[in-house]
Design an enzyme around this catalytic site. Structure first.
Site, PDB file in Angstrom:
ATOM      1  N   GLU A 249       0.890  -1.171   0.000  1.00 25.44           N
ATOM      2  CA  GLU A 249       0.000   0.000   0.000  1.00 25.44           C
ATOM      3  C   GLU A 249       0.917   1.207   0.000  1.00 25.44           C
ATOM      4  OE1 GLU A 249      -3.453   0.102   0.253  1.00 25.44           O
ATOM      5  OE2 GLU A 249      -3.383  -2.049  -0.084  1.00 25.44           O
ATOM      6  N   CYS A 283      -2.298   9.193   2.573  1.00 20.72           N
ATOM      7  CA  CYS A 283      -1.896   8.619   1.277  1.00 20.72           C
ATOM      8  C   CYS A 283      -2.881   9.017   0.186  1.00 20.72           C
ATOM      9  CB  CYS A 283      -1.796   7.104   1.387  1.00 20.72           C
ATOM     10  SG  CYS A 283      -3.293   6.320   2.022  1.00 20.72           S
TER      11      CYS A 283
HETATM   12  P1  NAD Z   1       8.338   4.841   4.750  1.00 22.05           P
HETATM   13  O1  NAD Z   1       8.322   4.063   3.489  1.00 22.05           O
HETATM   14  O2  NAD Z   1       9.495   5.734   5.013  1.00 22.05           O
HETATM   15  O3  NAD Z   1       8.256   3.875   6.034  1.00 22.05           O
HETATM   16  C1  NAD Z   1       7.230   2.920   6.186  1.00 22.05           C
HETATM   17  C2  NAD Z   1       7.710   1.819   7.116  1.00 22.05           C
HETATM   18  O4  NAD Z   1       8.752   1.079   6.467  1.00 22.05           O
HETATM   19  C3  NAD Z   1       8.303   2.315   8.429  1.00 22.05           C
HETATM   20  O5  NAD Z   1       7.928   1.448   9.475  1.00 22.05           O
HETATM   21  C4  NAD Z   1       9.799   2.208   8.175  1.00 22.05           C
HETATM   22  O6  NAD Z   1      10.575   2.111   9.348  1.00 22.05           O
HETATM   23  C5  NAD Z   1       9.862   0.935   7.347  1.00 22.05           C
HETATM   24  N1  NAD Z   1      11.074   0.745   6.539  1.00 22.05           N
HETATM   25  C6  NAD Z   1      11.997   1.658   6.167  1.00 22.05           C
HETATM   26  N2  NAD Z   1      12.954   1.080   5.397  1.00 22.05           N
HETATM   27  C7  NAD Z   1      12.625  -0.229   5.272  1.00 22.05           C
HETATM   28  C8  NAD Z   1      13.191  -1.331   4.577  1.00 22.05           C
HETATM   29  N3  NAD Z   1      14.311  -1.234   3.859  1.00 22.05           N
HETATM   30  N4  NAD Z   1      12.584  -2.525   4.656  1.00 22.05           N
HETATM   31  C9  NAD Z   1      11.426  -2.664   5.356  1.00 22.05           C
HETATM   32  N5  NAD Z   1      10.844  -1.642   6.033  1.00 22.05           N
HETATM   33  C10 NAD Z   1      11.428  -0.444   5.989  1.00 22.05           C
HETATM   34  O7  NAD Z   1       6.976   5.655   4.778  1.00 22.05           O
HETATM   35  P2  NAD Z   1       6.485   6.708   5.841  1.00 22.05           P
HETATM   36  O8  NAD Z   1       7.229   7.993   5.683  1.00 22.05           O
HETATM   37  O9  NAD Z   1       6.428   6.090   7.186  1.00 22.05           O
HETATM   38  O10 NAD Z   1       4.971   6.918   5.351  1.00 22.05           O
HETATM   39  C11 NAD Z   1       4.606   7.825   4.357  1.00 22.05           C
HETATM   40  C12 NAD Z   1       4.340   7.122   3.037  1.00 22.05           C
HETATM   41  O11 NAD Z   1       3.422   6.047   3.222  1.00 22.05           O
HETATM   42  C13 NAD Z   1       3.681   8.046   2.016  1.00 22.05           C
HETATM   43  O12 NAD Z   1       4.252   7.829   0.756  1.00 22.05           O
HETATM   44  C14 NAD Z   1       2.225   7.604   2.029  1.00 22.05           C
HETATM   45  O13 NAD Z   1       1.513   7.897   0.844  1.00 22.05           O
HETATM   46  C15 NAD Z   1       2.384   6.132   2.247  1.00 22.05           C
HETATM   47  N6  NAD Z   1       1.142   5.570   2.771  1.00 22.05           N
HETATM   48  C16 NAD Z   1       0.394   4.760   1.962  1.00 22.05           C
HETATM   49  C17 NAD Z   1      -0.827   4.272   2.417  1.00 22.05           C
HETATM   50  C18 NAD Z   1      -1.708   3.399   1.549  1.00 22.05           C
HETATM   51  O14 NAD Z   1      -2.637   2.800   2.081  1.00 22.05           O
HETATM   52  N7  NAD Z   1      -1.486   3.327   0.246  1.00 22.05           N
HETATM   53  C19 NAD Z   1      -1.272   4.601   3.695  1.00 22.05           C
HETATM   54  C20 NAD Z   1      -0.481   5.421   4.494  1.00 22.05           C
HETATM   55  C21 NAD Z   1       0.728   5.899   4.029  1.00 22.05           C
END
Ligand code: NAD
Length: 498
Positions: A249, A283
């Protein structure tokens, strides 16, 4: 650990609190002076312990009948409801959002658990087909250990949207919360975990080492990831090594398309709610607005007037209608984006009011911005901003606006605004997105229940919610019983345990 207190947060494995060698600080994004929690940093070894515990619990939980699984999910939802006020307040302090938004996040998490429970029993039944010679049984069986990786922006509902269907289907979980909002979600998960066998829900905090260790672990069978597109690609690559099922997502860049028969005064108030929920950190918030050239000036003026009324302040201050952004990266990115957008020749209007100018520098506070005279290919239009800034782009024909709306690699949500319902429906069908709204940019209660949620193109793979979301947590096991090839058959004994 008492709910709502600022304190040391350990890992949680097999119903045990596990301390680690290093702890990271979580500060209040709206009040830097306050350290909200010290959180244990996990390592690859902790991930292995958690996955091993989840794998052992899976051997037990997979054999528990669906009706008992559902009963436990409902009991967990009731227990969460009893602490929802404390959870919402804690969430404001670590995540920065308005109290009304964190209350909604907690309530949505509880609702998601209940809606999953309502669907699970009927959905998880086996299907059977029979003729003279053969019985075919299609079983819906759990996948195993699920790695649930969540972001900070709506941690409660996004986490429960993974926990509910995973547990209802007989899987177990290792959850990795975001380092930018780990506290309330861990408190909630520990409440929920009390209703399930030890090891069914485990929590490992951290970032650089934990995510990759989890998404590579050979005993993890599914990765359910919510976050940014760049991280999603890394997750998918890591999961490929052991061919895991992956649900992604990811980010969105939702267009709102105003058709030429729309009345700006009707649209603008709803649009403002679609653009700025959680200060644009949603998002599927509106991230670009396409307006017919003939309506552009009027629309711009009305939008600016509405945005001027927004009051930016601390999440627990009842005067605030817009909260700070969550973290330094996001804060610096939006400030840089405003600068780069101005340098490209576009006009950026920073509007809104400061609730408490004296504490402005003590949080990630940003005034909301409206951008005009911007190129349709500018960074602020084609990239996800994830903050309180919105570009307005004029268009001259429906074909032109469709091309612009569909012309990015994003495809999460979208909206069309028109007085003509048929025209709205026809236009919506031509948008490349997982979700399209007409005359709103938000889900209603009915939408929550019936709309599978997710994106196309680089906005993701798979769906959450509804039975389509539940299906992501099962494997199909197809059994064919030949009734004719064996003599002297025993007829009884083909009941299904599920
Ligand atoms: P992010 O991708 O930076 O982090 C998300 C999660 O992934 C965190 O828990 C982070 O610690 C973890 N992570 C980081 N590096 C990783 C790796 N190499 N392997 C596995 N996990 C790892 O995102 P964010 O800044 O926390 O959230 C914002 C983003 O999320 C925006 O782009 C937003 O649109 C998206 N989002 C999407 C939805 C949806 O339903 N489509 C919902 C909410 C947020």
């Amino acid at each position: 650990m008492p709910i709502g207190s600022a304190m040391k947060l350990d890992l949680f494995v097999n119903h045990q609190h596990v301390p680690t060698d290093a702890y990271f600080e979580v500060r209040d994004p709206g009040n830097f002076s306050e350290v909200v929690a010290m959180v244990a940093t996990g390592t690859a070894r902790h991930v292995d312990d958690a996955v091993t515990a989840a794998h052992a619990a899976f051997q037990v939980w997979r054999n528990v009948g669906v009706s008992e699984r559902v009963e436990r999910i409902l009991a967990a939802a009731a227990a969460l409801e009893a602490v929802s006020a404390e959870l919402a307040t804690t969430l404001v302090k670590e995540q920065g959002m308005l109290l009304r938004d964190t209350q909604r996040d907690v309530a949505n998490g509880i609702k998601t658990l209940r809606e999953t429970a309502a669907l699970a029993e009927a959905f998880l039944q086996s299907e059977e087909f029979e003729d003279e010679g053969c019985l075919i049984r299609i079983r819906k069986v759990p996948r195993g250990v699920v790695a649930a990786i969540v972001p900070w922006n709506a941690p409660m509902s996004l986490t429960m949207a993974k926990v509910g269907p995973a547990l209802a289907s007989g899987n177990t979980l290792v959850v990795k919360p975001s380092p930018f909002a780990p506290l309330a979600v861990s408190q909630a998960l520990q409440v929920v975990a009390g209703f399930f066998p030890p090891g069914a829900i485990n929590i490992v905090h951290g970032d650089g080492e934990v995510g990759p260790a989890l998404t590579r672990h050979p005993l993890v069978r599914k990765v359910s990831f919510t976050g940014g597109i760049k991280t999603g690609k890394a997750v998918m690559a890591a999961a490929a090594e052991s061919v895991k099922n992956v649900g992604l997502e990811l980010g969105g860049n939702d267009p709102a398309i105003i058709l030429d028969d729309a009345i700006p005064a009707d649209v603008v108030p709803h649009l403002v709610r679609g653009i700025f929920p959680r200060s644009g950190q949603v998002c599927y918030a509106v991230k670009r607005v396409y307006v017919p050239a003939a309506l552009y000036d009027k629309f711009f003026d009305m939008l600016c007037e509405a945005v001027s009324q927004l009051r930016v302040g601390y999440g627990l201050d009842p005067r605030s209608t817009l909260a700070p952004v969550n973290n330094r990266n996001q804060f610096n990115f939006i400030k840089g984006l405003i600068e780069r957008t101005r340098q490209s020749g576009a006009e950026v209007y920073q509007l809104g009011q400061k609730v408490d100018p004296e504490s402005w520098e003590n949080g990630y506070y940003l005034l909301p911005s409206v951008v005009r005279n911007v190129a349709p290919t500018a960074e602020v239009v084609v990239e996800e901003q994830f903050g309180p800034i919105i570009p307005l782009i004029p268009y001259r024909s429906e074909e032109e606006v469709l091309q612009m709306a569909n012309g990015t690699e994003h495809g999460l949500g979208s909206s069309v605004w028109t007085r003509d319902f048929d025209r709205g429906l026809q236009f919506a069908e031509r948008i490349e997105a997982g979700l399209s709204f007409i005359n709103s940019h938000a889900r209603t209660g009915l939408g929550d229940r019936h709309m599978p949620f997710g994106g196309v193109k680089q906005s993701g793979i798979g769906r959450v919610r509804t039975t389509i979301g539940l299906a992501e947590y099962i494997e199909y096991h197809a059994i064919s019983l030949n009734k004719t090839n064996m003599s002297n058959i025993k007829k009884e004994g083909h009941q299904d345990a599920t």
